[in-house]
Design an enzyme around this catalytic site. Structure first.
Site, PDB file in Angstrom:
ATOM      1  CG  ASP A   1      -1.815   1.193   1.300  1.00  0.00           C
ATOM      2  OD1 ASP A   1      -1.509   2.241   0.667  1.00  0.00           O
ATOM      3  OD2 ASP A   1      -2.851   1.114   2.004  1.00  0.00           O
TER       4      ASP A   1
ATOM      5  CB  THR B   1      -8.580   1.545 -16.367  1.00  0.00           C
ATOM      6  OG1 THR B   1      -8.634   2.941 -16.011  1.00  0.00           O
ATOM      7  CG2 THR B   1      -7.420   1.318 -17.319  1.00  0.00           C
TER       8      THR B   1
ATOM      9  CE1 TYR C   1      -4.931  11.201 -11.562  1.00  0.00           C
ATOM     10  CE2 TYR C   1      -5.447  12.550 -13.470  1.00  0.00           C
ATOM     11  CZ  TYR C   1      -4.894  11.410 -12.931  1.00  0.00           C
ATOM     12  OH  TYR C   1      -4.284  10.484 -13.755  1.00  0.00           O
TER      13      TYR C   1
ATOM     14  CE  LYS D   1      -1.354  10.688 -12.015  1.00  0.00           C
ATOM     15  NZ  LYS D   1      -0.637   9.476 -11.592  1.00  0.00           N
TER      16      LYS D   1
ATOM     17  CG  ASN E   1       0.239   1.751 -12.759  1.00  0.00           C
ATOM     18  OD1 ASN E   1      -0.125   2.365 -13.776  1.00  0.00           O
ATOM     19  ND2 ASN E   1      -0.594   0.965 -12.079  1.00  0.00           N
TER      20      ASN E   1
HETATM   21  P1  NDP Z   1      -7.085   1.853 -12.064  1.00  0.00           P
HETATM   22  O1  NDP Z   1      -7.998   2.578 -11.143  1.00  0.00           O
HETATM   23  O2  NDP Z   1      -7.633   0.850 -13.017  1.00  0.00           O
HETATM   24  O3  NDP Z   1      -5.923   1.135 -11.226  1.00  0.00           O
HETATM   25  C1  NDP Z   1      -5.242   1.844 -10.223  1.00  0.00           C
HETATM   26  C2  NDP Z   1      -4.341   0.881  -9.499  1.00  0.00           C
HETATM   27  O4  NDP Z   1      -3.687   1.585  -8.440  1.00  0.00           O
HETATM   28  C3  NDP Z   1      -5.113  -0.284  -8.842  1.00  0.00           C
HETATM   29  O5  NDP Z   1      -4.331  -1.455  -8.917  1.00  0.00           O
HETATM   30  C4  NDP Z   1      -5.237   0.178  -7.404  1.00  0.00           C
HETATM   31  O6  NDP Z   1      -5.392  -0.873  -6.479  1.00  0.00           O
HETATM   32  C5  NDP Z   1      -3.886   0.851  -7.245  1.00  0.00           C
HETATM   33  N1  NDP Z   1      -3.809   1.688  -6.055  1.00  0.00           N
HETATM   34  C6  NDP Z   1      -4.552   2.764  -5.722  1.00  0.00           C
HETATM   35  N2  NDP Z   1      -4.200   3.227  -4.508  1.00  0.00           N
HETATM   36  C7  NDP Z   1      -3.203   2.412  -4.069  1.00  0.00           C
HETATM   37  C8  NDP Z   1      -2.439   2.349  -2.880  1.00  0.00           C
HETATM   38  N3  NDP Z   1      -2.618   3.217  -1.872  1.00  0.00           N
HETATM   39  N4  NDP Z   1      -1.488   1.388  -2.769  1.00  0.00           N
HETATM   40  C9  NDP Z   1      -1.306   0.490  -3.760  1.00  0.00           C
HETATM   41  N5  NDP Z   1      -2.019   0.467  -4.896  1.00  0.00           N
HETATM   42  C10 NDP Z   1      -2.955   1.424  -5.042  1.00  0.00           C
HETATM   43  O7  NDP Z   1      -6.294   3.028 -12.846  1.00  0.00           O
HETATM   44  P2  NDP Z   1      -5.474   3.031 -14.225  1.00  0.00           P
HETATM   45  O8  NDP Z   1      -4.916   1.692 -14.491  1.00  0.00           O
HETATM   46  O9  NDP Z   1      -6.294   3.711 -15.235  1.00  0.00           O
HETATM   47  O10 NDP Z   1      -4.307   4.075 -13.843  1.00  0.00           O
HETATM   48  C11 NDP Z   1      -2.968   3.695 -13.565  1.00  0.00           C
HETATM   49  C12 NDP Z   1      -2.117   4.939 -13.530  1.00  0.00           C
HETATM   50  O11 NDP Z   1      -2.195   5.617 -14.784  1.00  0.00           O
HETATM   51  C13 NDP Z   1      -2.538   5.959 -12.464  1.00  0.00           C
HETATM   52  O12 NDP Z   1      -1.390   6.528 -11.889  1.00  0.00           O
HETATM   53  C14 NDP Z   1      -3.310   6.991 -13.265  1.00  0.00           C
HETATM   54  O13 NDP Z   1      -3.275   8.263 -12.673  1.00  0.00           O
HETATM   55  C15 NDP Z   1      -2.544   6.965 -14.569  1.00  0.00           C
HETATM   56  N6  NDP Z   1      -3.305   7.473 -15.712  1.00  0.00           N
HETATM   57  C16 NDP Z   1      -4.438   6.816 -16.159  1.00  0.00           C
HETATM   58  C17 NDP Z   1      -5.132   7.309 -17.240  1.00  0.00           C
HETATM   59  C18 NDP Z   1      -6.326   6.619 -17.809  1.00  0.00           C
HETATM   60  O14 NDP Z   1      -6.900   7.113 -18.800  1.00  0.00           O
HETATM   61  N7  NDP Z   1      -6.768   5.472 -17.270  1.00  0.00           N
HETATM   62  C19 NDP Z   1      -4.717   8.551 -17.938  1.00  0.00           C
HETATM   63  C20 NDP Z   1      -3.512   9.152 -17.391  1.00  0.00           C
HETATM   64  C21 NDP Z   1      -2.856   8.615 -16.325  1.00  0.00           C
HETATM   65  P3  NDP Z   1      -6.854  -1.367  -5.922  1.00  0.00           P
HETATM   66  O15 NDP Z   1      -7.403  -2.282  -6.982  1.00  0.00           O
HETATM   67  O16 NDP Z   1      -6.503  -2.038  -4.647  1.00  0.00           O
HETATM   68  O17 NDP Z   1      -7.681  -0.134  -5.751  1.00  0.00           O
END
Ligand code: NDP
Length: 238
Positions: A61, A196, A161, A165, A88
């Protein structure tokens, strides 16, 4: 020491993080699947192994000092070094009608978003740096967003947000300066607008497309760029 390169991806249980883990696995990395919740983590590890990826789960976490220290100890014990760290894990934070209005902003939302998207990256990076320094060509990739670009000012108004970033980009540059005379290469990447959970699966790009920039930055040659911000098209303006 085993020659197989090791990557740790935070938030790898789903979305772009899972696709990054799968993509790195496909090119021969052993992948540590960083995820905070056991059942989701183990399911992701199983799916990756079914796809022939050499994967193992690491409880992490990113908002918890104890959890991150324990994850570093796990990496030390199981791998002894780290070749690639992909920061990520990220959150959007609570919105009101799809926005975070700066004029009515709840500062607790800002704190929560910064805790994950910025402080989490610093916490994880600093815990993993001793292991990264043991690798031949270590790379750190911070998953950012073009919403953090002060030049582009794109996307909806998200006053927690987007600045998180922007700060992550700035932090990335600070790490790159600090590590300039080492072999650790640090960059930020933008995945584009990806379907996602984060976007309600309402976006044009696939997680695999979103993962591509992270995989490219994770495998940069030793003379590759440092302290930059990139997407599939090239440099993203700060
Ligand atoms: P998702 O919401 O699908 O996945 C986010 C992931 O981060 C999940 O695995 C979640 O775990 C994990 N997470 C959140 N908080 C924590 C924590 N405290 N400790 C550990 N893990 C954590 O998001 P995306 O895959 O879309 O995004 C991934 C990255 O890409 C992010 O940084 C996002 O800002 C960035 N991004 C995404 C975009 C998009 O269009 N999707 C655009 C630009 C950037 P859990 O399942 O336990 O919640």
């Amino acid at each position: 020491m085993n020659d197989t390169r090791i990557a740790l991806v935070t938030g790898a249980n789903k979305g772009i993080g899972f696709a990054i883990a799968q993509g790195l696995g496909a090119i021969g990395f052993t992948v540590a699947v960083g995820a905070r919740e056991e059942a989701r983590r183990e399911k992701a590890v199983e799916r990756l192994r079914a796809a022939d990826v050499d994967a193992f789960g690491v409880a992490i976490d990113v908002t918890s000092d104890d959890s991150v220290a324990a994850a570093a100890a796990t990496m030390e014990r199981t791998a002894g070094r780290l070749d690639v760290l992909v920061n990520n894990a990220g959150i959007g934070g609570q919105t009101d009608g799809g926005a975070q209005d700066p004029t009515t902003l709840d500062l607790d939302v800002v704190r929560t978003v910064l805790e994950t998207n910025v402080f989490g990256v610093v916490r994880v990076t600093n815990a993993m740096l001793p292991l990264l320094h043991r690798a031949g060509s270590p790379r750190i990739v911070n998953m950012s967003s073009n919403m953090g670009s002060l030049t582009l000012q794109t996307g909806p108004i998200l006053a927690a947000y987007a600045p998180s970033k922007s700060m992550l980009n700035s932090v990335t540059a600070q790490y790159a300066r600090r590590l300039a005379d080492t072999n650790v290469i640090v960059n930020a990447g933008c995945p584009g607008y990806v379907a996602t959970d984060f976007t309600g699966f309402n976006a044009p790009r696939t997680p695999e497309q979103g993962a591509a920039i992270a995989i490219r930055l994770a495998t940069l040659p030793d003379d590759g760029p440092r302290g930059g911000f990139f997407d599939d098209e090239g440099v993203v303006p700060w």
